[in-house]
Motif scaffolding. Structure first.
Motif, PDB file in Angstrom:
ATOM      1  N   GLN A  33       0.829  -1.209   0.000  1.00 14.28           N
ATOM      2  CA  GLN A  33       0.000   0.000   0.000  1.00 14.28           C
ATOM      3  C   GLN A  33       0.861   1.256   0.000  1.00 14.28           C
ATOM      4  O   GLN A  33       0.519   2.255  -0.653  1.00 14.28           O
ATOM      5  CB  GLN A  33      -0.934   0.002   1.215  1.00 14.28           C
ATOM      6  N   ASN A  34       1.978   1.228   0.720  1.00 16.69           N
ATOM      7  CA  ASN A  34       2.900   2.370   0.701  1.00 16.69           C
ATOM      8  C   ASN A  34       3.415   2.624  -0.712  1.00 16.69           C
ATOM      9  O   ASN A  34       3.552   3.780  -1.142  1.00 16.69           O
ATOM     10  CB  ASN A  34       4.093   2.127   1.617  1.00 16.69           C
ATOM     11  N   ASP A  37       0.636   4.195  -2.704  1.00 21.48           N
ATOM     12  CA  ASP A  37       0.457   5.599  -2.328  1.00 21.48           C
ATOM     13  C   ASP A  37       1.556   6.476  -2.927  1.00 21.48           C
ATOM     14  O   ASP A  37       1.292   7.600  -3.379  1.00 21.48           O
ATOM     15  CB  ASP A  37       0.462   5.739  -0.805  1.00 21.48           C
ATOM     16  N   GLU A  38       2.779   5.976  -2.928  1.00 21.07           N
ATOM     17  CA  GLU A  38       3.898   6.759  -3.462  1.00 21.07           C
ATOM     18  C   GLU A  38       3.772   6.920  -4.976  1.00 21.07           C
ATOM     19  O   GLU A  38       4.078   7.986  -5.522  1.00 21.07           O
ATOM     20  CB  GLU A  38       5.222   6.073  -3.116  1.00 21.07           C
ATOM     21  N   GLY A  40       0.927   6.812  -6.755  1.00 21.83           N
ATOM     22  CA  GLY A  40      -0.172   7.746  -6.963  1.00 21.83           C
ATOM     23  C   GLY A  40      -1.194   7.352  -8.002  1.00 21.83           C
ATOM     24  O   GLY A  40      -2.387   7.588  -7.820  1.00 21.83           O
TER      25      GLY A  40
END
Length: 217
Positions: A33-34, A37-38, A40
């Motif tokens: 998930q990180n 998120d990074e 985008g």
């Protein structure tokens, strides 16, 4: 959902972003998930379409780095040399390559992570050692090396593991003097198995390279 016309670009972005997160946050502190998120604009499903797990992403990163900085690539511009001279030339090139130094500085803090360490060892044995073995066989033929033909594979693995893992500055003895002693011992070992890589010049090149990890520039 529309089909991705450029899957190779998606994979490249996933690897670049994952590498950045792994080296800045630590491997265990980064989730899929990180990474999503990074990035985008790439979904978790898209990542799992290309990679089954975070470990598989790490493996792909190692494969990519090995391809970019392989012995094969680094010696291709060094023609007219025997096998031992090719290895020495590639080591000198690596010592002067700021991209390689930057990569080493970024990844060395991860060495104590078991996932990273295991992947490093597997990469050395799977990708790097076969390239070294090919050069050892070439060296036996051209007379620049004298490795027992029965043990060229094992000699290549010893060379690869010692130079790519054991010599890492943060492994066990985190001191410049300790790193220098390892280089001296590596010379003894390589000489004994028939790979006289570390002559006086190469020993100094190796120590100068290691010194840069301990002295702020």
């Amino acid at each position: 959902m529309p089909r991705n016309k450029y899957p190779e670009k998606t994979v490249e972005r996933i690897l670049q972003t994952s590498y950045y997160l792994f080296t800045t946050r630590g491997y265990d502190n980064v989730s899929i998930q990180n990474i999503v998120d990074e990035l985008g604009d790439i979904t978790k499903g898209a990542i799992y379409h290309h990679f089954k797990s975070k470990d598989e992403i790490l493996s792909a990163i190692f494969d990519k780095l090995c391809e970019e900085y392989s012995f094969t690539n680094m010696i291709k511009n060094h023609t007219g040399l025997n096998a031992l001279e090719k290895i020495r030339a590639s080591f000198k090139d690596a010592a002067n390559d700021e991209n390689i130094r930057k990569m080493n500085m970024e990844t060395i803090p991860l060495i104590h992570n078991p996932h990273f360490f295991t992947q490093l060892v597997e990469t050395v044995l799977k990708n790097i050692s076969p390239q070294i073995e090919a050069l050892i066989k070439e060296g036996n033929e051209d007379g620049s090396m004298r490795v027992d033909p029965k043990y060229t594979k094992e000699a290549a693995e010893v060379f690869g593991l010692l130079s790519k893992v054991w010599l890492l500055p943060t492994l066990i003895d985190n001191s410049m003097d300790g790193a220098f002693r390892k280089i001296d011992m590596l010379k003894v070992i390589l000489d004994a198995i028939g790979i006289p890589l570390l002559d006086e010049e190469m020993t100094e090149v190796s120590k100068q390279y290691v010194r840069r990890f301990y002295i702020d520039e």
